[in-house]
Design an enzyme around this catalytic site. Structure first.
Site, PDB file in Angstrom:
ATOM      1  N   ASP A   1      27.931  -1.056   3.762  1.00 32.08           N
ATOM      2  CA  ASP A   1      27.612  -0.929   5.178  1.00 32.08           C
ATOM      3  C   ASP A   1      26.380  -1.793   5.430  1.00 32.08           C
ATOM      4  O   ASP A   1      25.677  -2.177   4.482  1.00 32.08           O
ATOM      5  CB  ASP A   1      27.339   0.549   5.513  1.00 32.08           C
ATOM      6  CG  ASP A   1      26.985   0.749   6.972  1.00 32.08           C
ATOM      7  OD1 ASP A   1      27.600   0.086   7.828  1.00 32.08           O
ATOM      8  OD2 ASP A   1      26.087   1.554   7.257  1.00 32.08           O
ATOM      9  N   LEU A   2      26.096  -2.104   6.672  1.00 36.10           N
ATOM     10  CA  LEU A   2      24.947  -2.961   6.993  1.00 36.10           C
ATOM     11  C   LEU A   2      23.718  -2.154   7.377  1.00 36.10           C
ATOM     12  O   LEU A   2      22.704  -2.167   6.681  1.00 36.10           O
ATOM     13  CB  LEU A   2      25.320  -3.917   8.135  1.00 36.10           C
ATOM     14  CG  LEU A   2      24.215  -4.851   8.621  1.00 36.10           C
ATOM     15  CD1 LEU A   2      23.766  -5.799   7.513  1.00 36.10           C
ATOM     16  CD2 LEU A   2      24.691  -5.639   9.844  1.00 36.10           C
ATOM     17  N   ASP A   3      23.826  -1.435   8.485  1.00 33.05           N
ATOM     18  CA  ASP A   3      22.676  -0.701   9.016  1.00 33.05           C
ATOM     19  C   ASP A   3      22.276   0.426   8.080  1.00 33.05           C
ATOM     20  O   ASP A   3      23.089   1.307   7.785  1.00 33.05           O
ATOM     21  CB  ASP A   3      23.002  -0.126  10.398  1.00 33.05           C
ATOM     22  CG  ASP A   3      23.359  -1.217  11.397  1.00 33.05           C
ATOM     23  OD1 ASP A   3      23.085  -2.383  11.108  1.00 33.05           O
ATOM     24  OD2 ASP A   3      23.907  -0.885  12.465  1.00 33.05           O
TER      25      ASP A   3
ATOM     26  N   THR B   1      18.317  -1.369  10.885  1.00 27.22           N
ATOM     27  CA  THR B   1      18.431  -1.666  12.317  1.00 27.22           C
ATOM     28  C   THR B   1      18.521  -0.387  13.139  1.00 27.22           C
ATOM     29  O   THR B   1      18.577  -0.446  14.370  1.00 27.22           O
ATOM     30  CB  THR B   1      19.682  -2.519  12.605  1.00 27.22           C
ATOM     31  OG1 THR B   1      20.827  -1.828  12.115  1.00 27.22           O
ATOM     32  CG2 THR B   1      19.585  -3.876  11.930  1.00 27.22           C
TER      33      THR B   1
ATOM     34  N   LYS C   1      24.991   7.126  13.984  1.00 26.45           N
ATOM     35  CA  LYS C   1      24.949   6.243  12.817  1.00 26.45           C
ATOM     36  C   LYS C   1      26.362   5.967  12.294  1.00 26.45           C
ATOM     37  O   LYS C   1      27.143   6.888  12.070  1.00 26.45           O
ATOM     38  CB  LYS C   1      24.083   6.856  11.714  1.00 26.45           C
ATOM     39  CG  LYS C   1      22.601   6.839  12.050  1.00 26.45           C
ATOM     40  CD  LYS C   1      21.757   7.335  10.889  1.00 26.45           C
ATOM     41  CE  LYS C   1      20.270   7.236  11.201  1.00 26.45           C
ATOM     42  NZ  LYS C   1      19.429   7.709  10.076  1.00 26.45           N
TER      43      LYS C   1
ATOM     44  N   SER D   1      31.122  -3.150   8.190  1.00 31.77           N
ATOM     45  CA  SER D   1      30.242  -2.574   9.210  1.00 31.77           C
ATOM     46  C   SER D   1      30.937  -2.476  10.557  1.00 31.77           C
ATOM     47  O   SER D   1      31.732  -3.344  10.927  1.00 31.77           O
ATOM     48  CB  SER D   1      28.990  -3.451   9.349  1.00 31.77           C
ATOM     49  OG  SER D   1      28.209  -3.066  10.462  1.00 31.77           O
ATOM     50  N   ALA D   2      30.603  -1.444  11.299  1.00 36.95           N
ATOM     51  CA  ALA D   2      31.136  -1.290  12.660  1.00 36.95           C
ATOM     52  C   ALA D   2      30.419  -2.200  13.646  1.00 36.95           C
ATOM     53  O   ALA D   2      30.883  -2.390  14.769  1.00 36.95           O
ATOM     54  CB  ALA D   2      31.000   0.164  13.108  1.00 36.95           C
TER      55      ALA D   2
ATOM     56  N   LYS E   1      34.842   4.061  12.021  1.00 41.48           N
ATOM     57  CA  LYS E   1      34.638   5.054  10.976  1.00 41.48           C
ATOM     58  C   LYS E   1      34.560   6.426  11.642  1.00 41.48           C
ATOM     59  O   LYS E   1      34.003   6.530  12.733  1.00 41.48           O
ATOM     60  CB  LYS E   1      33.341   4.774  10.209  1.00 41.48           C
ATOM     61  CG  LYS E   1      33.304   3.394   9.550  1.00 41.48           C
ATOM     62  CD  LYS E   1      31.915   3.100   9.011  1.00 41.48           C
ATOM     63  CE  LYS E   1      31.809   1.680   8.472  1.00 41.48           C
ATOM     64  NZ  LYS E   1      30.456   1.340   8.028  1.00 41.48           N
TER      65      LYS E   1
ATOM     66  N   GLU F   1      27.031   3.579   1.633  1.00 44.69           N
ATOM     67  CA  GLU F   1      26.947   4.025   3.029  1.00 44.69           C
ATOM     68  C   GLU F   1      25.745   4.935   3.250  1.00 44.69           C
ATOM     69  O   GLU F   1      25.361   5.699   2.368  1.00 44.69           O
ATOM     70  CB  GLU F   1      28.213   4.799   3.408  1.00 44.69           C
ATOM     71  CG  GLU F   1      29.270   3.981   4.119  1.00 44.69           C
ATOM     72  CD  GLU F   1      28.898   3.646   5.553  1.00 44.69           C
ATOM     73  OE1 GLU F   1      27.839   4.113   6.028  1.00 44.69           O
ATOM     74  OE2 GLU F   1      29.661   2.907   6.195  1.00 44.69           O
ATOM     75  N   ASP F   2      25.176   4.854   4.461  1.00 44.17           N
ATOM     76  CA  ASP F   2      24.057   5.742   4.796  1.00 44.17           C
ATOM     77  C   ASP F   2      24.402   6.716   5.911  1.00 44.17           C
ATOM     78  O   ASP F   2      23.540   7.471   6.349  1.00 44.17           O
ATOM     79  CB  ASP F   2      22.838   4.922   5.225  1.00 44.17           C
ATOM     80  CG  ASP F   2      22.970   4.400   6.640  1.00 44.17           C
ATOM     81  OD1 ASP F   2      24.061   3.887   6.984  1.00 44.17           O
ATOM     82  OD2 ASP F   2      21.996   4.502   7.411  1.00 44.17           O
TER      83      ASP F   2
END
Length: 215
Positions: A10-12, A18, A46, A115-116, A146, A170-171
């Site tokens: 995942d990105l964020d 972010t 999130k 990522s979404a 997601k 993932e966070d």
């Protein structure tokens, strides 16, 4: 399974933080509507797509709006967010990310972004990681948010790896659920008392090693 054949990030909250920029933009929008939007409320956003996030915000503040108005509000929020992320640079990369990506490269383990966020390419370019990933799956190429597993299944397909041979980082709860729904091994970046259902937990990627990937 031993060592995985591919890793999906995942990105964020995993590669960069972010979340603060998202929260500031959503809070400003809620204030404009005459309501308070707290950090606690923001937890539900999130890992969720922009429009789904807006629907959650409106649900929290008890407002119903027509689709055309919602589209305008979502774009307004995104414009503020994009202004903020355009200022991001390599200093925004979270601890351990660069070293872990390098270790994966050295071990010939493919990795992709899942990522979404529709702004993922902008962020990756600004932090110097746009060309680091073997594949990028973001909100511009998926239709299901997601916890639907689409984003991760597409990533695995692009890498040519079976879902069972992939590890997801993932966070967010929605992302953890998406990874499990995809049939993948999931490492949660965060508190196990908040995030449930993952196979492993770390504070950030500085705690991750290739040896720990084996399971």
């Amino acid at each position: 399974m031993g060592m995985p054949k591919a890793v999906l990030f995942d990105l964020d909250g995993v590669i960069v933080d972010t979340a603060k920029h998202h929260y500031i933009a959503w809070r400003a929008l809620a204030n404009e509507l005459g309501f308070e939007f707290t950090e606690h409320d923001n937890e539900r956003l999130k890992g969720v797509s922009r429009m789904d996030s807006l629907n959650i915000l409106l649900e929290v503040v008890g407002i119903e709006l027509p689709d055309d108005k919602k589209a305008l509000l979502a774009e307004q929020k995104n414009e503020q967010y994009v202004r903020a992320i355009k200022q991001m640079d390599t200093s925004d990369i979270l601890p351990g990310v660069t070293d872990f990506l390098h270790a994966l490269k050295e071990a010939n383990i493919a990795f992709a972004l899942g990522s979404a966020s529709k702004n993922a390419p902008i962020i990756l370019k600004n932090i110097g990681l746009l060309d680091a990933f073997d594949a990028i799956v973001d909100g511009n190429v998926i239709s299901q948010a997601k916890p639907d597993p689409e984003v991760f299944l597409k990533g695995a397909k692009l890498l040519g790896v079976a879902p069972k041979d992939c590890v997801v980082f993932e966070d967010a709860q929605a992302g953890i659920d998406a990874g499990k729904n995809a049939g993948m091994y999931v490492v949660a970046v965060g508190d196990p008392e908040v995030l449930t259902g993952a196979d492993d937990y770390i504070k950030d990627l500085s705690a991750m090693t290739l040896t720990r990937l084996e399971h």
